[in-house]
Design a protein around this motif. Structure first.
Motif, short mmCIF file in Angstrom:
data_model
loop_
_atom_site.label_atom_id
_atom_site.label_comp_id
_atom_site.label_asym_id
_atom_site.label_seq_id
_atom_site.Cartn_x
_atom_site.Cartn_y
_atom_site.Cartn_z
N ILE A 48 0.83 -1.20 0.00
CA ILE A 48 0.00 0.00 0.00
C ILE A 48 0.88 1.26 0.00
N ALA A 49 1.99 1.21 0.76
CA ALA A 49 2.89 2.37 0.82
C ALA A 49 3.45 2.68 -0.56
N ARG A 103 1.08 9.83 -4.96
CA ARG A 103 1.56 11.13 -4.50
C ARG A 103 2.48 11.73 -5.57
N GLU A 126 0.51 12.92 -8.43
CA GLU A 126 -0.26 14.09 -8.02
C GLU A 126 0.62 15.34 -8.06
N ARG A 139 -1.64 19.64 -9.64
CA ARG A 139 -3.05 19.99 -9.68
C ARG A 139 -3.49 20.97 -8.59
N ARG A 140 -2.55 21.36 -7.69
CA ARG A 140 -3.00 22.19 -6.58
C ARG A 140 -2.30 23.54 -6.54
N GLN A 162 7.06 20.29 3.65
CA GLN A 162 7.18 19.39 4.80
C GLN A 162 7.58 17.99 4.34
N GLN A 163 6.85 17.51 3.32
CA GLN A 163 7.15 16.16 2.83
C GLN A 163 8.58 16.07 2.30
N VAL A 220 10.96 15.95 5.28
CA VAL A 220 10.80 14.68 5.99
C VAL A 220 11.42 13.54 5.16
#
Lengths: 233, 446
Positions: B278-279, B286, B289, B294-295, B344-345, B348
């Motif tokens: 799943i990760a 991600r 994305e 898109r943001r 942040q990502q 991290v």
């Protein structure tokens, strides 16, 4: 205590079955609906405490059903469930009125913990500390201005992360909070870090709290963490 | 797939040819009109000259004396190309010899004929005499008349000739263009059939054709590279999933103990394998994305110093648990336009790498430097580092550094790279002698 009544709106029979089975094992009363219309009718017949709502249903999208339910007088807490997991999808779901959003595939423990959290939010039976005021659980007190935790006469200063972490756990005292809930609500992260950020920070916090002579945070294997109020005496 | 006929430019040649013919026709007409005006002027000059020889000042200018003067000039054979008509005051014709259609006074276009049936065209000057008689002088212009007769066939011939040459020139021109474009068409056909290695030959091309061909070739280079990395990406993904799936299948096999305490352990392991699958998918989503960008609404002014301090506070216990240290330098303040969640990502991810891929005892540091148009975050460690030849590779999806444990999604640095691209910045891997320095350069909006 009356069991919480949850409506599971999910068109995939296997997933709906798993959710209901899991929730009943945890003491919830559950009903099922396989379409938005069935869910809407069920809400008219029965008052539910919460709805687990799949975002993609065969007749109407889950978000549209949310809009119809919002117009009703009694609206249960809604946990939206979806295979769409981008940040934007999540924002869309929450903006449409869902109380929380969980991406498939998910863990039963995660779903259950989030359901408890949103039902409490809906009930508003605990407003203290929700927006940054001082919090107390037993003798354990958390001072928002000084970021100090105290137990009786003893006090320790916490850094910002430890403070937010303890505040969240105290607000949810005696309830299971999951790693994902902590990442989302304490850190505000929308991604899954490769390392165990939660575990490392929690173990720091526990070491700090040991300085006060208390160790109220319990790790529940495979589920999450709980701050136990009976350990804060 | 059918082979296309050799490309032609089609209607373009015909259109060019006709436009050319039309232009030539108009030009011919204008030239004719100009020549006619010139001839008319010359004829009028000749008429004025003749008139000045006949109407004399200080002498009687009545019909009788005029008749005499005309006859004298005729005898002297001075006037070959012009004719005279003299009318007495009572309208009687005194001197004639040809017919003329009625004329106004002064200079005018005249139609006349001398005995034959054919009317000729010329210029005429009509004047009144002192006694009321009338003198008409007609100037015959052979050139003018010939020109007029040649007008229609002349212009027609001109248009036809121009059409033919125009069409021929346009055809030759367009054929040349078509031949050059044909190379592009052939390359496009080959690419459509899956041969991405095909390029447009640029030998013998110049000007816009050479520019176009090389720009298309450049585009094809990029596309080929993208398709290749996409293919690589897919096969790496399949391979990456195969490992946890194989382990999972093993754990679920009936041979395994699934009851009691030992069974619990097996199920826990299976659960972990599921999580890692799943990760991988989460990280993959991600990445796409971020790459899709898109943001754009999430872009806000972000204080880098604050976010670095915040992430360092979170990651310090993680790195400490891995047996290493994280130090934070003094931070100048710097504000950039950024998506806070992505930054942040980014930080991290990079500190995750320190915790996961460097041995215990590693010292890592975070620093921030600001210039006028750039803010640079530096994540440095004194661990094993990444060899020079590997640095380009490890930022690609599913490419791991030499000796890196098969842990995490294999997308960490690819995501970090995508986040920097999203911010129009750059991610650089530099040798820290020893260890690795990651430089994150953010542009500061002017």
């Amino acid at each position: 205590m009356v069991a919480m009544r949850v409506l599971v709106v999910e068109d995939d029979l296997a997933i709906a079955g798993q959710i209901c089975h899991g929730l009943m094992a945890r003491g919830y009363a559950t009903d099922r609906a396989h379409s938005a219309q069935a869910a809407f009718d069920a809400c008219h017949r029965t008052q539910f405490d919460a709805i687990v709502l799949d975002r993609m249903l065969p007749d109407t999208p889950g978000i549209a059903l949310l809009g119809r339910l919002r117009a009703e007088s009694h609206r249960p807490a809604v946990l939206m469930l979806s295979a769409l997991g981008s940040v934007q999808d999540r924002i869309d779901g929450l903006e449409a009125g869902a109380d929380d959003y969980l991406t498939k595939p998910f863990d039963m423990a995660e779903l259950s913990a989030r359901l408890v959290a949103i039902c409490r939010r809906g009930g508003r039976n605990e407003s203290a500390g929700e927006d940054g005021g001082d919090i107390a659980v037993g003798r354990l007190r958390l001072d928002a201005a000084s970021h100090c935790a105290s137990l009786g006469e003893e006090a320790i200063e916490l850094n910002r992360k430890q403070f937010s972490l303890l505040a969240y756990l105290m607000r949810n005292a005696d309830r299971v909070v999951t790693r994902a809930m902590l990442l989302e609500n304490v850190w505000g992260y929308s991604f899954d870090p490769a390392t165990n950020i939660v575990e490392s920070n929690l173990s720091r916090l526990r070491t700090r709290l040991a300085g006060l002579g208390c160790d109220p945070i319990e790790t529940k294997r495979g589920e999450g963490y709980t701050l136990r109020s009976d350990q804060c005496r | 797939m059918p082979v296309k006929p050799r490309a032609s430019i089609g209607r373009l040649a015909v259109q060019f040819g006709l436009a050319f013919a039309l232009a030539m026709g108009v030009a011919g007409g204008i030239a004719f009109l100009a020549a006619r005006d010139q001839l008319m002027e010359e004829a009028d000059d000749a008429l004025a000259h003749e008139s000045s020889k006949l109407i004399l000042s200080g002498e009687p200018n009545d019909s009788a004396s005029m008749a005499q003067r005309i006859l004298e000039r005729r005898d002297n054979k001075i006037i070959s190309s012009r004719g005279h008509l003299l009318y007495a005051p009572d309208g009687r014709l005194l001197i004639g010899g040809f017919d003329v259609k009625p004329l106004p006074d002064g200079y005018a276009e005249a139609f006349y004929r001398d005995g034959t049936r054919k009317w000729h065209r010329g210029r005429a000057l009509t004047q009144h005499l002192s006694d009321g008689g009338r003198l008409i002088i007609v100037e015959h212009s052979e050139v003018g008349e010939n020109m007029r007769e040649m007008l229609v066939p002349g212009i027609l011939a001109l248009v036809i000739a121009a059409s033919i040459t125009g069409l021929a020139a346009a055809w030759a021109f367009t054929t040349q263009i078509a031949q050059r474009l044909d190379r592009t068409v052939k390359a496009a056909d080959a690419i459509a059939q899956g041969d991405l290695s095909h390029r447009i030959p640029t030998t013998g091309l110049d000007g816009i054709f050479a520019t176009q061909a090389s720009s298309l070739n450049h585009m094809l280079d990029r596309m080929e590279q993208m398709v290749r990395s996409q293919r690589q990406f897919a096969s790496h993904l399949a391979h990456d999933l195969r490992t946890p799936l194989t382990r999972l299948r093993g754990l679920l096999h009936p041979d395994q103990i699934h009851e009691g305490a030992a069974g619990h352990e097996v199920l826990d392991k299976a659960e972990r394998e599921c999580r890692s699958i799943i990760a991988i998918f989460d990280a993959l989503l991600r990445l796409s994305e971020i790459e899709a960008g898109r943001r754009p609404t999430a872009m806000t002014p972000l204080a880098l110093d604050e976010i670095i301090t915040d992430v360092a506070e979170t990651m310090e216990p993680v790195i400490a648990d891995a047996g290493s240290q994280l130090a934070l330098s003094a931070m100048p303040s710097a504000t950039v336009l950024a998506d806070a969640g992505l930054v942040q990502q980014l930080l991290v991810n990079l500190l995750d790498n320190v915790a996961l891929h460097t041995p215990a005892g590693t010292r890592a540091s975070l620093a921030l430097a600001v210039t006028q148009d750039e803010a640079t975050i530096t994540v440095a460690d004194n661990g094993p580092g990444i060899a020079l030849g590997e640095r380009d590779r490890v930022v690609r999806p599913y490419e791991r550094g030499q000796g890196a444990r098969r842990q995490g999604s294999g997308l960490g640095l690819a995501i970090a790279q995508a986040i920097m691209r999203f911010h129009n910045g750059a991610l650089e891997l530099v040798d820290n002698r020893p260890g690795l320095t990651v430089r994150l350069r953010f542009p500061i909006a002017g």
